[in-house]
Design a protein around this motif. Sequence first.
Motif, PDB file in Angstrom:
ATOM      1  N   ARG A 172      -5.170  -2.464  -5.088  1.00 21.38           N
ATOM      2  CA  ARG A 172      -6.459  -3.103  -5.371  1.00 21.38           C
ATOM      3  C   ARG A 172      -6.635  -4.191  -4.331  1.00 21.38           C
ATOM      4  O   ARG A 172      -5.684  -4.908  -4.007  1.00 21.38           O
ATOM      5  CB  ARG A 172      -6.496  -3.705  -6.781  1.00 21.38           C
ATOM      6  CG  ARG A 172      -6.432  -2.689  -7.894  1.00 21.38           C
ATOM      7  CD  ARG A 172      -6.513  -3.373  -9.252  1.00 21.38           C
ATOM      8  NE  ARG A 172      -7.785  -4.069  -9.412  1.00 21.38           N
ATOM      9  CZ  ARG A 172      -8.066  -4.855 -10.458  1.00 21.38           C
ATOM     10  NH1 ARG A 172      -7.159  -5.057 -11.385  1.00 21.38           N
ATOM     11  NH2 ARG A 172      -9.243  -5.445 -10.551  1.00 21.38           N
ATOM     12  N   THR A 174      -8.000  -7.162  -4.277  1.00 21.25           N
ATOM     13  CA  THR A 174      -8.416  -8.446  -4.806  1.00 21.25           C
ATOM     14  C   THR A 174      -7.685  -9.562  -4.065  1.00 21.25           C
ATOM     15  O   THR A 174      -6.701  -9.330  -3.355  1.00 21.25           O
ATOM     16  CB  THR A 174      -8.105  -8.538  -6.305  1.00 21.25           C
ATOM     17  OG1 THR A 174      -6.684  -8.474  -6.479  1.00 21.25           O
ATOM     18  CG2 THR A 174      -8.752  -7.380  -7.065  1.00 21.25           C
ATOM     19  N   ARG A 175      -8.157 -10.797  -4.278  1.00 18.20           N
ATOM     20  CA  ARG A 175      -7.486 -11.934  -3.644  1.00 18.20           C
ATOM     21  C   ARG A 175      -6.049 -12.060  -4.148  1.00 18.20           C
ATOM     22  O   ARG A 175      -5.142 -12.384  -3.380  1.00 18.20           O
ATOM     23  CB  ARG A 175      -8.262 -13.219  -3.933  1.00 18.20           C
ATOM     24  CG  ARG A 175      -9.607 -13.300  -3.231  1.00 18.20           C
ATOM     25  CD  ARG A 175     -10.298 -14.628  -3.501  1.00 18.20           C
ATOM     26  NE  ARG A 175     -11.542 -14.728  -2.776  1.00 18.20           N
ATOM     27  CZ  ARG A 175     -12.709 -14.298  -3.240  1.00 18.20           C
ATOM     28  NH1 ARG A 175     -12.768 -13.738  -4.433  1.00 18.20           N
ATOM     29  NH2 ARG A 175     -13.815 -14.427  -2.519  1.00 18.20           N
TER      30      ARG A 175
END
Length: 382
Positions: A172, A174-175
């Motif tokens: 994923r 994401t951050r």
Amino acid sequence: MSVRARKDEELLDYSYNSGLVLASIALSMMAAFTGLSVTRGLSRLSVGQRQTRIVMGAVALGGGIWSMHFIAMLAVRLPIAVAYDVLATIASLLIAILLAGVALLLMHFTKRNLSHIFLSGTVLGAGIVAMHYLGMSGIEFCRPVYAPSSIFAAGLAALAMGVAAIWASYGRRTRANILIGTLIFGSSVVIVHFTAMAGTGFLALATSPAFTPALDNNQLALIVMVSAFVICGAFLLSGATFLAVPAENQTAPAGADSVEPDMPEPSPEPAPLRIPVERGGQTQFLPAAEVSALRAEGHYTIAYSGKDKFFCPWSISEAERRLVAAGPFFRVHRSYLVNIARVTGFERRRDSGICLFEGTASLDRVPVSRNRIPALRDALGL
């Protein structure tokens, strides 16, 4: 992982400068964060921009691998003076950048599935090991000797942690995943280096000359660290400029003229993209921004816009060619293109996913193929 020398040879004693060791670890983490950050969100960019960002990421990751290794080697304190062969040192830098670039290309220009994640991580891990031992071959005035078990352990650690870093960063986008990937990759470079060094000894050569280097290890390490910091900082700042800033968010300083007198006239805005549709025997044109999705219908497509749906003479392949590069459209399935800006929700199913829409006639959900889910999530900012 002990190293044995021949009876007539004695291994040199060596120690580490703890300050340079800590600096090498910090540099490894900074390079990992830079390389993984500048390659986030590339699916929204053009092919040329993606290629540029991948080059930046490869230089950051590969250069970071090399810089960590080089500074950690400068931290080694031997009883004799040593130098480094320029050709071998540069070759070790280039092989690290090359293999890091190959790993990133696999993630951004092929289907992002488990097999490619494993392959990309393997290539990245191989880059760490190849860089280390090629760089070690460049040491002059003493000869490194290795315990076979340390080579095996370093190689295994590099491959395992390379795969783990890619899986964490690209499972994923994401951050949080970027930070986890940074920790894994940054740690992998450090662990591989010191695992290899634990099984490495040094033998003085009979022809070792006594000389004083022009720069001591601390000065050379400082040059490498400052150079790496400047490069990583520049890449992070320039990477941010690839993201378009809406005109309404650009405000002039108080008291400044709205248009500076020496600025050239702005070029005219390109005409908004339109989609041809058939209605009542006539061809009409819908603004692409008002279309939620297109569905394949034989050699043609059906366009969904608001409460209506229209026959479109484009095939799904033609629609993809025209819309994906020019607007926020994304191919989520062999039969569907969706407008990312009009997706109101996303559901992950066992082997697939679903894009949700509201306010669109006869279209409240669109299937998403399993192999397109990672790139779609990236495009949606998930």
